[in-house]
Design an enzyme around this catalytic site. Structure first.
Site: not given
Lengths: 270, 266
Positions: B42-44, B146
């Site tokens: 997931h984009t963090q 995400d």
């Protein structure tokens, strides 16, 4: 009835190059009571003749609202029509949801035509036994389409489907050139005249057996101000029935009285 | 059949057999890592980022501006990135935030517009439809935990109407006659409002360009992640026009006396 070797499976061509199951499905449309559609520059309208199974029964619904801007009239198997109209409503909702745009009418019609086509080609299926007249208004103005179980769809100036629809078609072919500039009232009058052609002798259009569907600005006989699709049924259509010009019956002394009374109790017979 | 009763009912893992009391061949190795960790990511945080996008309404349509920089942290990594993207013939989207996510959005919209084009029925997706669609995409991704790490401005002109609206990584939307993303929403937005609000129907094209140039200059002075090389998009009845890269005159002489900037000895 017409049984032959090539009609048990819709995926098999007859030696004449025909798909008999598909043609039987088109026959089912012709069994249904008639529906008529017309289009002017500002309006699209539908008119349909409702049937009831007997004096104790209500009249079968012939028109369905799909979305604010689209409605249909059906001829054929009502149950199949409900499946397709449900699908059309979903398509309309998904367009509204994803893009906040009323779905373009031609895409809606193409979508059900594609569904119907699959049924004429895949093993183990049957064609839909229903035909539609679809009216709607979108960015490119008012439209009228015919959808049939063979998977075809066409746009028309005016069209009729269902039982004895050829008589209505003959009327429409005679008058369609004037439709483009008609007012809504005149368009409905033409529609009623065309629908009347499909009736059996000694039958008349009345407030119980007639449905009118409209998209476009309201007529002077309506109380609404909106332009979205609406179905006119019951007492509200009496003023439109009153505009009809009595038909000249060859051999009959006098023309039949215009339209029915407003007595709902005894008007059920069809 | 496992013939070692000590093993029965236990996870076969070094954590529970730290001393290797059983022959190595009998011990199953679980890898010691979460099997899903490589598959689900997931984009963090954003990685390669673009900074502000500015947009205003003017007499004939909508005008937008964004510089050509894509930063890698504080490093000015890519200096020729176009952050204004035409969608169809009536719409431009401008993006701040993660540039790889922006490229994904561009691919998504291009595909959408090709699908629309191939219908060939005279219907097309305008700016408001594209904005609605984008807002659903952005909100759906944030709901998957995400997000597409962007702040987007959608500007357009269709059927004689101007359209200007914002959507970001949370799916938040709003519209106004002036919009800015990122640092620009702090620095440039007040300037834009002062110049544009109430004058949307009288501002000429030249005046609109001047307002944006002035704001881009202020941003270049103040925003350490900006670049004095930017493009201006114009969306009007004539369609979309995105300019070549350009820059504004700046004057840094005032900074000579600032400790840490000039050639000071101490």
């Amino acid at each position: 009835m017409f049984r032959n070797t090539y009609d048990s499976d819709n995926t098999v061509f007859s030696p004449q190059g025909r798909l008999h199951q598909v043609e039987y499905a088109l026959e089912a449309v012709k069994q249904g009571s008639a529906a008529v559609g017309l289009r002017s520059k500002s309006h699209s309208i539908l008119l349909a003749l409702k049937r009831s199974t007997g004096e104790l029964a209500s009249y079968q619904q012939k028109m369905f609202r799909i979305d604010d801007h689209v409605g249909i009239a059906i001829a054929g198997l009502t149950s199949d029509a409900r499946v397709l109209s449900n699908f059309m409503r979903q398509q309309a909702m998904s367009s509204k949801m994803a893009f906040n745009r009323p779905v373009p009418v031609n895409r809606l019609v193409s979508a059900i035509a594609d569904k119907a086509q699959v049924n004429t080609q895949e093993y183990g299926r049957r064609p839909y036994g229903v035909g539609f007249l679809v009216i709607g208004q979108d960015q490119s103005g008012p439209h009228l389409y015919e959808f049939s179980p063979s998977g075809n769809s066409y746009e028309y100036y005016a069209m009729s489907i269902g039982a004895r629809s050829q008589s209505a078609k003959t009327y429409l072919e005679k008058h369609y050139e004037s439709f483009a500039d008609c007012s809504l009232e005149d368009l409905i009058q033409h529609g009623l005249h065309a629908l009347r052609e499909t009736l059996q002798q000694d039958k008349d259009l009345n407030v119980n057996n007639t449905s009118i569907g409209v998209v476009g600005a309201p007529s002077m006989h309506e109380k609404t101000t909106g332009v979205s699709f609406r179905i006119l049924e019951g007492e509200i259509i009496q003023p439109f029935l009153d505009t009809m010009i009595p038909k000249e019956v060859p051999g009959a002394a006098a023309a039949p009285p215009p339209a029915a009374s407003t007595d709902e109790d005894v008007q059920m017979a069809e | 059949m496992d013939h070692f009763p000590m093993q029965w009912g236990r996870p076969r893992n070094d954590t529970f057999d730290a001393y290797g009391t059983y022959p190595v061949a009998q011990r199953t190795y679980n890898g010691g890592v979460d099997a899903f960790s490589a598959g689900v990511q997931h984009t963090q945080q954003p990685i390669v980022t673009g900074t502000s996008v500015l947009a205003i309404k003017y007499k004939d349509g909508v005008m937008m501006a964004a510089d050509n920089l894509a930063s890698y942290g504080s490093l000015a990594r890519f200096k020729d990135i176009q952050r204004l993207h035409p969608v169809g013939t009536n719409t431009v989207i401008g993006a701040g935030g993660d540039m790889s996510d922006f490229q994904y959005i561009q691919a998504l919209l291009d595909e959408l517009m090709i699908g629309e084009f191939t219908e060939q029925d005279g219907h097309s997706l305008g700016p408001s439809e594209i904005h609605e669609y984008l807002s659903h995409v952005m909100y759906a991704r944030r709901s998957k935990m995400d997000p597409l790490w962007n702040a987007l401005i959608v500007g357009g002109f269709k059927d004689g109407k101007r359209f200007l609206s914002y959507v970001d990584l949370l799916g938040t939307t709003y519209s106004a006659s002036t919009l800015a993303t990122g640092y620009g929403s702090y620095i440039a937005q007040p300037l834009l409002r002062k110049a544009v609000e109430g004058n949307e129907d009288t501002l000429t094209e030249d005046e609109a360009v001047k307002i944006l140039e002035q704001s881009m200059k202020v941003l270049f002075y103040r925003d350490a992640r900006s670049l004095n090389k930017y493009q201006i998009a114009k969306i009007s009845a004539d369609g979309v026009a995105i300019s070549e890269s350009r820059s504004v005159e700046t004057n840094w002489s005032f900074a000579e006396g600032i400790r840490g900037y000039g050639a000071q000895t101490q």
